[in-house]
Design a protein around this motif. Structure first.
Motif, PDB file in Angstrom:
ATOM      1  N   GLY A  24     119.499  18.780 -83.444  1.00 36.27           N
ATOM      2  CA  GLY A  24     120.817  18.182 -83.690  1.00 36.27           C
ATOM      3  C   GLY A  24     121.646  17.901 -82.457  1.00 36.27           C
ATOM      4  N   LYS A  25     121.162  18.294 -81.286  1.00 39.85           N
ATOM      5  CA  LYS A  25     121.912  18.049 -80.045  1.00 39.85           C
ATOM      6  C   LYS A  25     121.180  17.013 -79.206  1.00 39.85           C
ATOM      7  CE  LYS A  25     124.226  21.680 -77.990  1.00 39.85           C
ATOM      8  NZ  LYS A  25     124.445  22.736 -76.989  1.00 39.85           N
ATOM      9  N   LEU A  26     121.932  16.171 -78.498  1.00 41.01           N
ATOM     10  CA  LEU A  26     121.298  15.135 -77.682  1.00 41.01           C
ATOM     11  C   LEU A  26     121.175  15.622 -76.229  1.00 41.01           C
ATOM     12  CD1 LEU A  26     121.613  11.436 -77.977  1.00 41.01           C
ATOM     13  CD2 LEU A  26     122.371  12.364 -75.789  1.00 41.01           C
ATOM     14  N   TYR A  27     119.964  15.543 -75.705  1.00 41.20           N
ATOM     15  CA  TYR A  27     119.674  16.005 -74.333  1.00 41.20           C
ATOM     16  C   TYR A  27     119.303  14.826 -73.443  1.00 41.20           C
ATOM     17  CZ  TYR A  27     119.737  20.730 -76.101  1.00 41.20           C
ATOM     18  OH  TYR A  27     120.139  21.917 -76.665  1.00 41.20           O
ATOM     19  N   ILE A  28     119.858  14.831 -72.228  1.00 36.10           N
ATOM     20  CA  ILE A  28     119.583  13.756 -71.264  1.00 36.10           C
ATOM     21  C   ILE A  28     118.869  14.374 -70.059  1.00 36.10           C
ATOM     22  CG2 ILE A  28     120.593  11.859 -69.922  1.00 36.10           C
ATOM     23  CD1 ILE A  28     123.145  12.231 -71.660  1.00 36.10           C
ATOM     24  N   TYR A  29     117.743  13.741 -69.697  1.00 32.63           N
ATOM     25  CA  TYR A  29     116.937  14.188 -68.554  1.00 32.63           C
ATOM     26  C   TYR A  29     116.896  13.044 -67.537  1.00 32.63           C
ATOM     27  CZ  TYR A  29     115.593  17.675 -71.991  1.00 32.63           C
ATOM     28  OH  TYR A  29     115.628  18.679 -72.939  1.00 32.63           O
ATOM     29  N   PRO A  30     117.825  13.005 -66.592  1.00 35.90           N
ATOM     30  CA  PRO A  30     117.866  11.892 -65.631  1.00 35.90           C
ATOM     31  C   PRO A  30     117.227  12.264 -64.282  1.00 35.90           C
ATOM     32  CG  PRO A  30     119.965  13.051 -65.640  1.00 35.90           C
ATOM     33  CD  PRO A  30     119.017  13.860 -66.502  1.00 35.90           C
ATOM     34  N   SER A  31     117.005  11.246 -63.448  1.00 35.85           N
ATOM     35  CA  SER A  31     116.745  11.489 -62.024  1.00 35.85           C
ATOM     36  C   SER A  31     118.089  11.825 -61.372  1.00 35.85           C
ATOM     37  CB  SER A  31     116.203  10.238 -61.340  1.00 35.85           C
ATOM     38  OG  SER A  31     115.049   9.756 -61.974  1.00 35.85           O
ATOM     39  N   HIS A  32     118.047  12.576 -60.285  1.00 32.00           N
ATOM     40  CA  HIS A  32     119.292  12.972 -59.604  1.00 32.00           C
ATOM     41  C   HIS A  32     119.340  12.315 -58.227  1.00 32.00           C
ATOM     42  CE1 HIS A  32     121.968  16.439 -57.914  1.00 32.00           C
ATOM     43  NE2 HIS A  32     122.625  15.310 -58.059  1.00 32.00           N
ATOM     44  N   ASP A  33     120.052  11.187 -58.156  1.00 34.55           N
ATOM     45  CA  ASP A  33     120.134  10.446 -56.888  1.00 34.55           C
ATOM     46  C   ASP A  33     120.963  11.211 -55.863  1.00 34.55           C
ATOM     47  OD1 ASP A  33     118.630   8.463 -57.998  1.00 34.55           O
ATOM     48  OD2 ASP A  33     120.219   6.952 -58.046  1.00 34.55           O
ATOM     49  N   ARG A  34     120.664  10.947 -54.604  1.00 39.47           N
ATOM     50  CA  ARG A  34     121.452  11.574 -53.525  1.00 39.47           C
ATOM     51  C   ARG A  34     121.361  10.692 -52.283  1.00 39.47           C
ATOM     52  NH1 ARG A  34     118.100  15.726 -49.951  1.00 39.47           N
ATOM     53  NH2 ARG A  34     116.099  14.695 -50.105  1.00 39.47           N
ATOM     54  N   GLU A  35     122.283  10.922 -51.365  1.00 42.75           N
ATOM     55  CA  GLU A  35     122.277  10.233 -50.071  1.00 42.75           C
ATOM     56  C   GLU A  35     121.469  11.100 -49.121  1.00 42.75           C
ATOM     57  OE1 GLU A  35     121.960   7.890 -47.949  1.00 42.75           O
ATOM     58  OE2 GLU A  35     123.780   6.958 -48.732  1.00 42.75           O
ATOM     59  N   VAL A 270     124.346  -4.133 -61.820  1.00 43.77           N
ATOM     60  CA  VAL A 270     124.591  -4.042 -60.367  1.00 43.77           C
ATOM     61  C   VAL A 270     123.622  -2.999 -59.805  1.00 43.77           C
ATOM     62  CG1 VAL A 270     126.275  -3.338 -58.608  1.00 43.77           C
ATOM     63  CG2 VAL A 270     126.998  -4.732 -60.576  1.00 43.77           C
ATOM     64  N   GLY A 271     122.870  -3.374 -58.764  1.00 44.34           N
ATOM     65  CA  GLY A 271     121.836  -2.495 -58.199  1.00 44.34           C
ATOM     66  C   GLY A 271     120.461  -3.096 -58.467  1.00 44.34           C
ATOM     67  N   TRP A 272     119.451  -2.705 -57.660  1.00 41.77           N
ATOM     68  CA  TRP A 272     118.116  -3.326 -57.796  1.00 41.77           C
ATOM     69  C   TRP A 272     117.401  -2.848 -59.047  1.00 41.77           C
ATOM     70  CZ3 TRP A 272     112.911  -3.303 -58.365  1.00 41.77           C
ATOM     71  CH2 TRP A 272     112.209  -4.420 -57.896  1.00 41.77           C
ATOM     72  N   HIS A 289     121.303   3.950 -69.815  1.00 46.63           N
ATOM     73  CA  HIS A 289     120.789   3.195 -68.670  1.00 46.63           C
ATOM     74  C   HIS A 289     121.578   3.607 -67.420  1.00 46.63           C
ATOM     75  CE1 HIS A 289     124.011   0.882 -70.593  1.00 46.63           C
ATOM     76  NE2 HIS A 289     124.203   0.218 -69.470  1.00 46.63           N
ATOM     77  N   HIS A 290     121.475   2.843 -66.353  1.00 44.35           N
ATOM     78  CA  HIS A 290     122.255   3.167 -65.153  1.00 44.35           C
ATOM     79  C   HIS A 290     122.685   1.887 -64.454  1.00 44.35           C
ATOM     80  CE1 HIS A 290     118.129   3.267 -62.949  1.00 44.35           C
ATOM     81  NE2 HIS A 290     118.751   2.175 -62.563  1.00 44.35           N
ATOM     82  N   ASP A 291     123.698   2.002 -63.598  1.00 44.02           N
ATOM     83  CA  ASP A 291     124.025   0.903 -62.680  1.00 44.02           C
ATOM     84  C   ASP A 291     124.640   1.499 -61.412  1.00 44.02           C
ATOM     85  OD1 ASP A 291     126.834   1.223 -62.895  1.00 44.02           O
ATOM     86  OD2 ASP A 291     127.021  -0.353 -64.412  1.00 44.02           O
ATOM     87  N   GLY A 297     127.606  -0.591 -55.315  1.00 43.33           N
ATOM     88  CA  GLY A 297     126.384  -1.401 -55.175  1.00 43.33           C
ATOM     89  C   GLY A 297     125.292  -0.747 -54.345  1.00 43.33           C
ATOM     90  N   THR A 298     125.450   0.510 -53.984  1.00 38.11           N
ATOM     91  CA  THR A 298     124.388   1.188 -53.219  1.00 38.11           C
ATOM     92  C   THR A 298     123.233   1.499 -54.168  1.00 38.11           C
ATOM     93  OG1 THR A 298     126.071   2.174 -51.805  1.00 38.11           O
ATOM     94  CG2 THR A 298     123.868   3.137 -51.682  1.00 38.11           C
TER      95      THR A 298
END
Ligand code: FUB
Length: 323
Positions: A24-35, A270-272, A289-291, A297-298
């Protein structure tokens, strides 16, 4: 009515969402961007991510999004080289399996598995990558009948052009424009969820004449970011077209395909890169999704986003204009 978008993690850069509903709970598993300071190149070296967080919510468009913290990091993975890209998680018999692409010490992408007894992790990595695995972007689909399928692959920095028939080539090779495009792969997982149960198969996308999409058809052919969902008994395979920056989909009658191209889900952001997950939650369908709008725009600093997704009466996904 104007479409509503929500940035889910405004305080950090997260991308490539995989999303599932567990109990019943929604889980998000993203990549973790960094500089990381790594210079941008065609190999994608600037996507130099080194850990994963897990997020959860019970109200996608308005509710609190809880950050469960770091659940797996490069330094915990025995065979690690560098670059933790898009992951996914599947549940079987009360265990949660995180699948992740990572370059080994020879700079070759492999797919690893890490295991937890809860969806929030932490996930404990297996000592070695999955046997016979290669390339990137694993997405695992639970067909609801005890069978789990992994969809994977990505061109260019994702190294898919280095393989034919699941064997490494001496030299990377792209098909000519008029030849069939390099396909994503689909493979059934073993009962213990830790290995492939068979040789990966090509996932063929056909055009309106029943012919495989060609390599030169780069506004429609597969590039990376596989995702699978089911709607009204049909299998919807969705993906990014990479250098034409579209999220597209194709439908089929079983998890292996063939699939027939249907159209565009999301116009370029926006972004590649563009990358997504499609999930039903509490009676509504969502496109995660992501942008790169928040980072100005990095391309390697992406932000997690969501909006509702709609189908027409024939089951066609209505194209979403990005903002
Ligand atoms: O995050 C690194 C890579 O960028 C992913 O693996 C691709 O799908 C693209 O989003």
């Amino acid at each position: 009515m104007e479409k509503k978008f929500r940035y889910l993690v405004p305080g950090d850069y997260m991308a490539d969402p995989a999303v599932h509903v567990f109990d019943g709970k929604l889980y998000i598993y993203p990549s973790h961007d960094r500089e990381s300071g790594v210079e941008e190149n065609d190999n994608g070296d600037h996507f130099d991510m080194c850990d994963y967080h897990v997020f959860s919510t019970e109200d996608v468009m308005n509710g609190t999004v809880t950050d469960h913290g770091v659940v797996l990091k490069v330094s915990d993975i025995p065979w690690a080289g560098r670059q933790l890209w898009d992951c996914d998680v599947a549940r079987k018999n009360g265990n949660y399996y995180m699948y992740f692409p990572l370059k080994d010490r020879n700079d070759i992408f492999r797919i690893g598995v890490a295991v937890s007894d809860c969806p929030e992790g932490p996930f404990i990595p297996q000592p070695d990558p999955m046997r016979g695995s290669y390339s990137i972007d694993p997405a695992v689909f639970d067909d609801g009948n005890g069978n789990y399928y992994m969809y994977f692959g990505g061109l260019w920095g994702g190294q898919l052009q280095r393989y034919r028939n699941n064997k490494a080539l001496e030299c990377a090779a792209f098909p000519a424009d008029g030849e069939p495009a390099l396909p994503s792969r689909v493979v059934k997982l073993s009962d213990d969820m830790l290995q492939f149960a068979e040789e990966p198969r090509p996932l063929v996308i056909l055009d309106e004449h029943g012919q495989p999409l060609t390599a030169g058809d780069n506004a429609r052919r597969f590039f990376e970011a596989s995702w699978m969902h089911k709607y009204n008994g049909k299998y919807y395979f969705s993906y990014s077209t990479g250098d034409t920056h579209l999220l597209c989909y194709a439908t089929g009658d079983n998890p292996y395909g063939p699939f027939t191209y249907q159209g565009v889900i999301l116009q370029p952001v926006v972004g590649w890169t563009t990358h997504h997950a499609i999930v039903e939650y509490k009676g509504k369908w969502y496109l995660f999704h992501h942008d790169c709008v928040p980072s100005g725009g990095t391309t390697w600093l992406r932000s997690l986003k969501v909006c509702e997704l709609e189908y027409d009466a024939e089951g066609k996904i209505k194209t979403i204009e990005s903002v």
